[in-house]
Motif scaffolding. Sequence first.
Motif, PDB file in Angstrom:
ATOM      1  N   ALA A  93       0.835  -1.212   0.000  1.00 55.94           N
ATOM      2  CA  ALA A  93       0.000   0.000   0.000  1.00 55.94           C
ATOM      3  C   ALA A  93       0.863   1.252   0.000  1.00 55.94           C
ATOM      4  CB  ALA A  93      -0.915  -0.012   1.216  1.00 55.94           C
ATOM      5  N   GLU A  94       1.953   1.253   0.793  1.00 61.10           N
ATOM      6  CA  GLU A  94       2.807   2.433   0.866  1.00 61.10           C
ATOM      7  C   GLU A  94       3.624   2.615  -0.408  1.00 61.10           C
ATOM      8  OE1 GLU A  94       5.089   2.054   4.410  1.00 61.10           O
ATOM      9  OE2 GLU A  94       3.403   2.539   5.751  1.00 61.10           O
ATOM     10  N   SER A  95       4.047   1.500  -1.022  1.00 61.85           N
ATOM     11  CA  SER A  95       4.836   1.597  -2.262  1.00 61.85           C
ATOM     12  C   SER A  95       4.003   2.181  -3.391  1.00 61.85           C
ATOM     13  CB  SER A  95       5.375   0.221  -2.663  1.00 61.85           C
ATOM     14  OG  SER A  95       4.303  -0.629  -3.082  1.00 61.85           O
ATOM     15  N   ARG A  96       2.709   1.987  -3.327  1.00 56.40           N
ATOM     16  CA  ARG A  96       1.805   2.529  -4.348  1.00 56.40           C
ATOM     17  C   ARG A  96       1.219   3.876  -3.928  1.00 56.40           C
ATOM     18  NH1 ARG A  96      -1.623  -2.984  -5.866  1.00 56.40           N
ATOM     19  NH2 ARG A  96       0.179  -4.216  -6.566  1.00 56.40           N
ATOM     20  N   LYS A  97       1.759   4.442  -2.859  1.00 55.33           N
ATOM     21  CA  LYS A  97       1.270   5.716  -2.340  1.00 55.33           C
ATOM     22  C   LYS A  97      -0.214   5.645  -1.964  1.00 55.33           C
ATOM     23  CE  LYS A  97       5.254   7.650  -3.258  1.00 55.33           C
ATOM     24  NZ  LYS A  97       6.206   7.975  -2.180  1.00 55.33           N
ATOM     25  N   LEU A  98      -0.653   4.445  -1.606  1.00 55.56           N
ATOM     26  CA  LEU A  98      -2.057   4.274  -1.213  1.00 55.56           C
ATOM     27  C   LEU A  98      -2.256   4.571   0.264  1.00 55.56           C
ATOM     28  CD1 LEU A  98      -2.817   0.922  -3.073  1.00 55.56           C
ATOM     29  CD2 LEU A  98      -3.413   3.240  -3.808  1.00 55.56           C
ATOM     30  N   SER A  99      -1.142   4.533   0.990  1.00 49.62           N
ATOM     31  CA  SER A  99      -1.245   4.707   2.441  1.00 49.62           C
ATOM     32  C   SER A  99      -0.137   5.620   2.936  1.00 49.62           C
ATOM     33  CB  SER A  99      -1.133   3.351   3.142  1.00 49.62           C
ATOM     34  OG  SER A  99      -1.033   3.508   4.527  1.00 49.62           O
ATOM     35  N   THR A 100      -0.485   6.443   3.862  1.00 54.38           N
ATOM     36  CA  THR A 100       0.505   7.303   4.517  1.00 54.38           C
ATOM     37  C   THR A 100       0.860   6.670   5.858  1.00 54.38           C
ATOM     38  OG1 THR A 100      -0.496   9.243   3.506  1.00 54.38           O
ATOM     39  CG2 THR A 100       0.964   9.622   5.380  1.00 54.38           C
ATOM     40  N   PRO A 101       2.151   6.469   6.125  1.00 54.92           N
ATOM     41  CA  PRO A 101       2.531   5.822   7.387  1.00 54.92           C
ATOM     42  C   PRO A 101       2.213   6.692   8.603  1.00 54.92           C
ATOM     43  CG  PRO A 101       4.471   6.665   6.275  1.00 54.92           C
ATOM     44  CD  PRO A 101       3.330   6.849   5.326  1.00 54.92           C
ATOM     45  N   VAL A 102       2.020   6.045   9.729  1.00 52.97           N
ATOM     46  CA  VAL A 102       1.832   6.757  10.988  1.00 52.97           C
ATOM     47  C   VAL A 102       3.142   7.428  11.355  1.00 52.97           C
ATOM     48  CG1 VAL A 102       1.322   6.472  13.447  1.00 52.97           C
ATOM     49  CG2 VAL A 102       0.058   5.138  11.745  1.00 52.97           C
ATOM     50  N   ALA A 103       3.077   8.588  11.979  1.00 55.84           N
ATOM     51  CA  ALA A 103       4.293   9.320  12.354  1.00 55.84           C
ATOM     52  C   ALA A 103       5.174   8.458  13.246  1.00 55.84           C
ATOM     53  CB  ALA A 103       3.920  10.605  13.076  1.00 55.84           C
ATOM     54  N   PRO A 104       6.474   8.404  12.966  1.00 61.00           N
ATOM     55  CA  PRO A 104       7.387   7.629  13.827  1.00 61.00           C
ATOM     56  C   PRO A 104       7.389   8.196  15.245  1.00 61.00           C
ATOM     57  CG  PRO A 104       8.436   8.228  11.744  1.00 61.00           C
ATOM     58  CD  PRO A 104       7.170   9.009  11.831  1.00 61.00           C
ATOM     59  N   GLU A 105       7.877   7.406  16.160  1.00 64.32           N
ATOM     60  CA  GLU A 105       7.934   7.825  17.559  1.00 64.32           C
ATOM     61  C   GLU A 105       8.778   9.084  17.713  1.00 64.32           C
ATOM     62  OE1 GLU A 105       8.932   5.900  21.959  1.00 64.32           O
ATOM     63  OE2 GLU A 105       9.327   4.761  20.124  1.00 64.32           O
ATOM     64  N   ARG A 106       8.269  10.048  18.526  1.00 60.40           N
ATOM     65  CA  ARG A 106       8.912  11.319  18.846  1.00 60.40           C
ATOM     66  C   ARG A 106       8.851  12.328  17.707  1.00 60.40           C
ATOM     67  NH1 ARG A 106      14.705  10.669  20.884  1.00 60.40           N
ATOM     68  NH2 ARG A 106      14.385  12.842  21.500  1.00 60.40           N
ATOM     69  N   TYR A 107       8.318  11.949  16.520  1.00 52.94           N
ATOM     70  CA  TYR A 107       8.066  12.925  15.462  1.00 52.94           C
ATOM     71  C   TYR A 107       6.829  13.726  15.846  1.00 52.94           C
ATOM     72  CZ  TYR A 107      11.484  11.488  11.911  1.00 52.94           C
ATOM     73  OH  TYR A 107      12.638  11.254  11.202  1.00 52.94           O
ATOM     74  N   MET A 108       6.819  15.009  15.498  1.00 54.72           N
ATOM     75  CA  MET A 108       5.705  15.869  15.884  1.00 54.72           C
ATOM     76  C   MET A 108       5.184  16.676  14.715  1.00 54.72           C
ATOM     77  SD  MET A 108       6.928  17.571  19.470  1.00 54.72           S
ATOM     78  CE  MET A 108       7.698  16.620  20.788  1.00 54.72           C
ATOM     79  N   GLY A 109       3.885  16.928  14.758  1.00 55.63           N
ATOM     80  CA  GLY A 109       3.282  17.854  13.816  1.00 55.63           C
ATOM     81  C   GLY A 109       3.347  19.262  14.381  1.00 55.63           C
ATOM     82  N   VAL A 110       2.945  20.243  13.576  1.00 55.28           N
ATOM     83  CA  VAL A 110       3.014  21.642  13.997  1.00 55.28           C
ATOM     84  C   VAL A 110       2.190  21.871  15.267  1.00 55.28           C
ATOM     85  CG1 VAL A 110       2.372  23.999  13.362  1.00 55.28           C
ATOM     86  CG2 VAL A 110       3.492  22.524  11.694  1.00 55.28           C
TER      87      VAL A 110
END
Length: 353
Positions: A277-294
């Motif tokens: 799914a990710e190789s086909r850009k069908l799915s966006t992975p969950v943010a890795p640990e300690r990564y943050m959004g704005v």
Amino acid sequence: GIGSELLVDFDKSQIDQLIRTHPELGVRAIHTGKYIPKIALAIDSIQDFASKTEAGIDKDADIFDESLLTPEVEKAPPGYKNVTRIAEELEIDGSTLKKIVDDLNELGELTPIKAKPVGGGSVFDIYSPEDITSMKEVAESKGLYLAEAPEGYMNVKNIAKKLGVSDQIVSGIISEFGVGLDPIMARPSKGQATRYYAPVEITRIREIAEIRGLLTPAAPEGYKSVRRIAKELGVDPETITNIIKELSGLTPIEAKSHSLVTNAYSPEDIERIREVAESRKLSTPVAPERYMGVSKIAKELRASHVTIKDIIKELGELTPIDAKFGSRVADAYSPEDVAKIREQLRIKRENKS
């Protein structure tokens, strides 16, 4: 004076107003199975009120007060008892009896009288032998005097819990295949009486549930259905189904999800599906640990969204990744990027001061 010919022309509201203005003329009694006793009590109350009024006593008494229909006595008449004594006599707990009394009072089926405790204190209700009989009849109708179920017998709720299915499934089996079942009425340790089924009948219900595949075990930890995988990857179930058809070597097992039996896939199978799914850009992975959004960065640094976005533009050298936060896709910044934003914010605040 007020003649009977005038009362004939009065409507209900006018009669109510008349009684309020001239309480010595009458009271309103609810017309129920206890109508005659209430009328007798009401007449006594009116006479008592009139005599007191003539003597100049209690002129401000409210004729509509409940005490007029439940006169106060200093000594209980023979056979009259309070709720505590009745509960002991009927051998049921006080809270259960109180519920029965409240229900009967709401229907107007009881005629309590007020009694004064010896030595003073607040008055309390006492009930006649006829009232106590009414209470016992309700208790019997609720099965409160039935014996507890024999050992091994179960009601629908217990059977459902034992089989790991819903009450509705067990009730449905009993309704559809209940011919030959012979439940008994018995009471649980708490609550109302209900039908209980013998061990041999429980076995029959289990067999039917097994035939229908309702007793399939729940999926082992980490195993997930197509619908669950699709939800986690943020795609529709049909997309996951198509990927599964393309992949070979997947080893799903049958497992129960709620009341349905479906295929469940192991963590290893799920990882393969995710990679496709990710190789086909069908799915966006969950943010890795300690990564943050704005939003998370702004909250942690106690700054506004606008301030954090301005700093990100100023720095220009950050390397966010697309990541999923819940059901939302946004830029996610590494711990190193967050440290750079923190330092830039510190410098800005120092310059302002």
